[in-house]
Design an enzyme around this catalytic site. Structure first.
Site, mmCIF file in Angstrom:
data_model
loop_
_atom_site.group_PDB
_atom_site.id
_atom_site.type_symbol
_atom_site.label_atom_id
_atom_site.label_comp_id
_atom_site.label_asym_id
_atom_site.label_seq_id
_atom_site.Cartn_x
_atom_site.Cartn_y
_atom_site.Cartn_z
ATOM 1 N N THR A 12 0.819 -1.377 -0.131
ATOM 2 C CA THR A 12 0.082 0.078 -0.061
ATOM 3 C C THR A 12 1.029 1.291 0.138
ATOM 4 O O THR A 12 0.453 2.449 -0.456
ATOM 5 C CB THR A 12 -0.862 -0.066 1.300
ATOM 6 O OG1 THR A 12 -1.834 -1.233 1.014
ATOM 7 C CG2 THR A 12 -1.815 1.315 1.309
ATOM 8 N N SER A 55 1.110 -7.356 -0.775
ATOM 9 C CA SER A 55 1.870 -8.562 -0.011
ATOM 10 C C SER A 55 0.838 -9.719 0.104
ATOM 11 O O SER A 55 1.532 -10.644 0.786
ATOM 12 C CB SER A 55 2.380 -7.945 1.210
ATOM 13 O OG SER A 55 1.473 -7.790 2.226
HETATM 14 N N1 ASP Z 1 -2.879 -5.477 0.779
HETATM 15 C C1 ASP Z 1 -1.670 -4.422 1.082
HETATM 16 C C2 ASP Z 1 -0.536 -4.979 1.217
HETATM 17 O O1 ASP Z 1 -0.166 -5.747 2.095
HETATM 18 C C3 ASP Z 1 -1.958 -3.764 2.492
HETATM 19 C C4 ASP Z 1 -1.103 -2.926 2.971
HETATM 20 O O2 ASP Z 1 0.113 -2.956 2.325
HETATM 21 O O3 ASP Z 1 -1.382 -2.049 4.000
HETATM 22 O O4 ASP Z 1 0.204 -5.086 0.098
#
Ligand code: ASP
Length: 328
Positions: A12, A55
């Site tokens: 993110t 991730s």
């Molecule tokens: N879905 C995102 C990730 O883990 C969530 C984040 O980075 O806060 O890449």
């Protein structure tokens, strides 16, 4: 001026789009650096972006690739510290894997964000600045792999994502202390680093090694035992049970677990409760049931440790594994 290596992997912090419908990992590392002009004044940056993903899609092979790259940078005299950007969703797994796989002769600091870079009040820029300040702190290398977020510095082995959307989602497992807090761009160290396993066989695991399949099965009212047989048939070499309470095994699971152990599968008793751990001999006779208590590890940490230990020491015995999970 010191040089910091930035290894950008997505998440993110490199996300763009509407607050709850953005796409993670779309921005180039240079965009993240450019968002914080102070970073150029603090250090020269050597930037690489080996992959850029959400991730949730992180693979165990990525842990080994990152560890191999960090080991190279640790002996590169032109680099003073390493900052890694990552998504928050599986950060605790990558951080714990790196805690087991690398020795920090130089600072290694992971950071992340809960809001995409395009959001109002994005948290990534400040988290990245704090990661840089931490990586430039002379004491950071003594703390092992670290994570910075929301002005906190957390030892990699103590990390838990504990909220689905707030900016203080990255916290310590209950009962552990923050490594430090960041005030006025300075780390105020608070808690000594947790003990490292320091197993030479783990430190030698190289990129490209095939890690064995280890599945996590969660217990709940009426949890079905046939999932255990399914995992074993699918090739699991280990099972981590996220059990109720202090690691109590449901009566319905015992026969399937006996079959799994007869097939050579190592079984770890962890808890779906995030605090307290699961300790040898508590609630179950681990010797008699052939299980390994997870000790202080969460189920997701127990899976990382079991995968890496089975890869590094394929003939490891249950009792030696038990010692890795609950060291004296
Ligand atoms: N879905 C995102 C990730 O883990 C969530 C984040 O980075 O806060 O890449």
């Amino acid at each position: 001026m010191p040089t910091l290596a930035l290894i950008a992997t997505g998440g993110t912090i490199a996300g763009s789009g509407p607050q709850h419908h953005y796409t993670a990992g779309v921005l180039d590392a240079s965009v993240l650096l450019a968002a914080v002009p102070e970073l150029a004044a603090l250090a020269a940056w050597q930037v690489e972006q080996p992959f850029s993903i959400d991730s949730r899609d992180m693979q165990p092979a990525h842990w080994l690739d990152l560890a191999a790259r960090i080991r190279q940078l640790q002996v590169d005299p032109s680099v003073d510290g390493i900052v890694i950007t990552h998504g928050t969703d599986t950060l605790e797994e990558t951080a714990f894997a790196l805690h087991l796989l690398v020795e920090t002769t130089k600072p290694v600091v992971l950071t992340a964000a809960m809001r995409p870079a395009s959001a109002r009040s994005a948290d990534g820029p400040l988290n990245l600045l704090h990661a840089a300040c931490t990586a430039l702190d002379p004491l950071a290398a003594l703390h092992g792999v670290l994570v910075t977020a929301d002005a906190s510095v957390i030892h990699a082995a103590d990390l838990l994502k504990a909220h689905t959307h707030k900016t203080d989602a990255l916290r310590c497992i209950e009962g552990r202390g923050l490594a430090g807090q960041i005030m006025a761009d300075t780390v105020r160290w608070q808690t000594a680093a947790p003990q490292r396993l320091g197993l030479p066989e783990l430190l030698a695991l190289s990129a490209g090694v095939q890690l064995p399949r280890v599945d996590v099965l969660s217990a709940h009212a009426g949890a079905s035992a046939d999932l255990i047989d399914f995992c074993v048939t699918a090739g699991a070499r280990g099972l981590v049970l996220a059990l109720t309470g202090h690691g109590s095994i449901p009566a319905d699971w015992r026969t399937a677990l006996d079959r799994a152990r007869s097939a050579g599968v190592q079984v770890v008793r962890a808890s779906r409760i995030s605090a307290g751990g699961v300790w040898p001999g508590c609630n179950e006779d681990d010797e008699a049931c052939g299980c390994i208590a997870a000790g202080p590890h969460t189920p997701q940490q127990a899976r990382v440790l079991l995968m890496l230990a089975l890869a590094a020491l394929p003939d490891i015995t249950r009792s030696r594994l038990a010692g890795l999970f609950s060291p004296d």
